[in-house]
Design a protein around this motif. Structure first.
Motif: not given
Length: 355
Positions: A11-39
């Protein structure tokens, strides 16, 4: 405890993988929308963890309900595509609501603006992630099934081996009893007291062997003691014509081996060796431990004019070979040789100290 540990780690490995995917999604959204890193992080990480739970539970139960072994590939693909599309659509709808909530709660931080192209990308990512989660579940289920089959196969193999050992062991008692009863029958007309003594000795011998189980091992010292009990029965008939000598090292005496391995060899030595000599002879047992091996030798005097080497191996020697092969496989060997007036059987098996 072990299962809980492995489940927790998975379960820990599963959640860690999804957190990494969440960081990647946050980076893509920041680049695509300019919402900033915190947002972008506040938007992407909770949304991704929620979707991880949805994908994990729903795909697990679907994998259970549509096993690959019994369902057609077409029906499996259709069901998972429809489910993945539905889950991704709900995820996108939740993302729109989540973005609106953050714009209302903290307008100063800006917020993620889900334009149609961004929403389309999120939908595609959601479908892809759901499919990957389903594939991971199928792999885990197949691994679990293969492990169960391997465990079951091992259990069946052990049961078959135990049944074979019991069958081989049951060959020894009737064979020995048949020979002993013939000896008692011969004594009744010659020496009734000796026949009675031999009958009592025989009863004591079988009483001692009654508790021996084919799949349990005994100390070599106990096996030699059992052999001496057998020879005591035969000495009632043969008297001073039958002698016994044993050389056993202390470290060899503590080794474990299948019960009644020596008895059929000694029985052959008496019946087909000493019994054929008017002057009698000696049955000798030699045991020594050589590193990881236990070396046993049973030898007896034979008629030097009888040119049939290995005569009398019969049931006893074949039984010993089969039993050792069933227990040790290729790690054990049995060799019978004739050297003039001496017939010997050499046994080599692993030195089992019961550690």
């Amino acid at each position: 405890m072990g299962r809980m540990f492995w489940a927790g780690r998975s379960a820990a490995l599963y959640l860690a993988a999804w957190l990494m995917l969440g960081l990647m999604l946050a980076g893509l959204l920041n680049a695509a929308t300019g919402a900033g890193i915190p947002g972008s992080l506040l938007f992407a990480l909770p949304l991704m963890l929620v979707y991880a739970s949805v994908c994990g539970f729903s795909s697990y139960y679907l994998c259970r309900a549509y096993p690959l072994a019994t369902k057609s590939l077409r029906s499996v693909l259709v069901v998972f595509f429809v489910t993945a599309a539905s889950a991704a659509s709900l995820w996108c709808a939740a993302a729109v609501a989540w973005a609106a909530f953050w714009r209302w709660l903290a307008p100063s931080m800006g917020g993620v603006q889900l334009s149609p192209p961004v929403a389309a990308v999120m939908f595609g990512v959601g479908v892809l992630l759901y499919g990957m989660t389903a594939c991971a579940h199928y792999l885990a289920l197949e691994f679990e099934r293969a492990r169960r089959l391997e465990t079951r196969e091992l259990e069946l193999k052990l049961l078959a081996q135990d049944a074979e050992l019991r069958m081989l062991r049951t060959q020894i008692d009737p064979h020995f009893l048949f020979n002993s009863l013939n000896s008692i029958s011969a004594l009744t007309s010659i020496d009734a007291d000796a026949a009675r003594d031999m009958t009592l000795q025989l009863a004591g011998f079988f009483r001692h062997t009654l508790g021996l189980e084919a799949h349990r091992k005994v100390l070599l010292s106990d096996e030699v003691e059992l052999t001496q009990r057998f020879l005591a029965i035969e000495q009632v008939r043969f008297g001073p014509r039958l002698a016994f000598a044993c050389e056993m090292a202390d470290d060899a005496a503590r080794c474990l081996l299948p019960p009644m391995i020596l008895q059929p060899l000694v029985e052959n030595a008496v019946k087909h060796g000493i019994g054929q000599l008017p002057q009698g002879g000696v049955v000798r047992v030699h045991a020594v431990r050589a590193g990881s091996q236990l070396k046993l030798r049973v030898e007896n005097d034979v008629d030097p004019d009888d040119g049939a080497p290995g005569k009398g191996g019969g049931v006893g020697l074949a039984n010993v070979r089969q039993r050792l092969a069933a227990v040790y496989g290729i790690d054990a060997s049995v060799h019978a040789t004739r050297d003039g007036a001496i017939f010997r059987v050499d046994l080599i098996l692993p030195a089992d100290m019961g550690d």
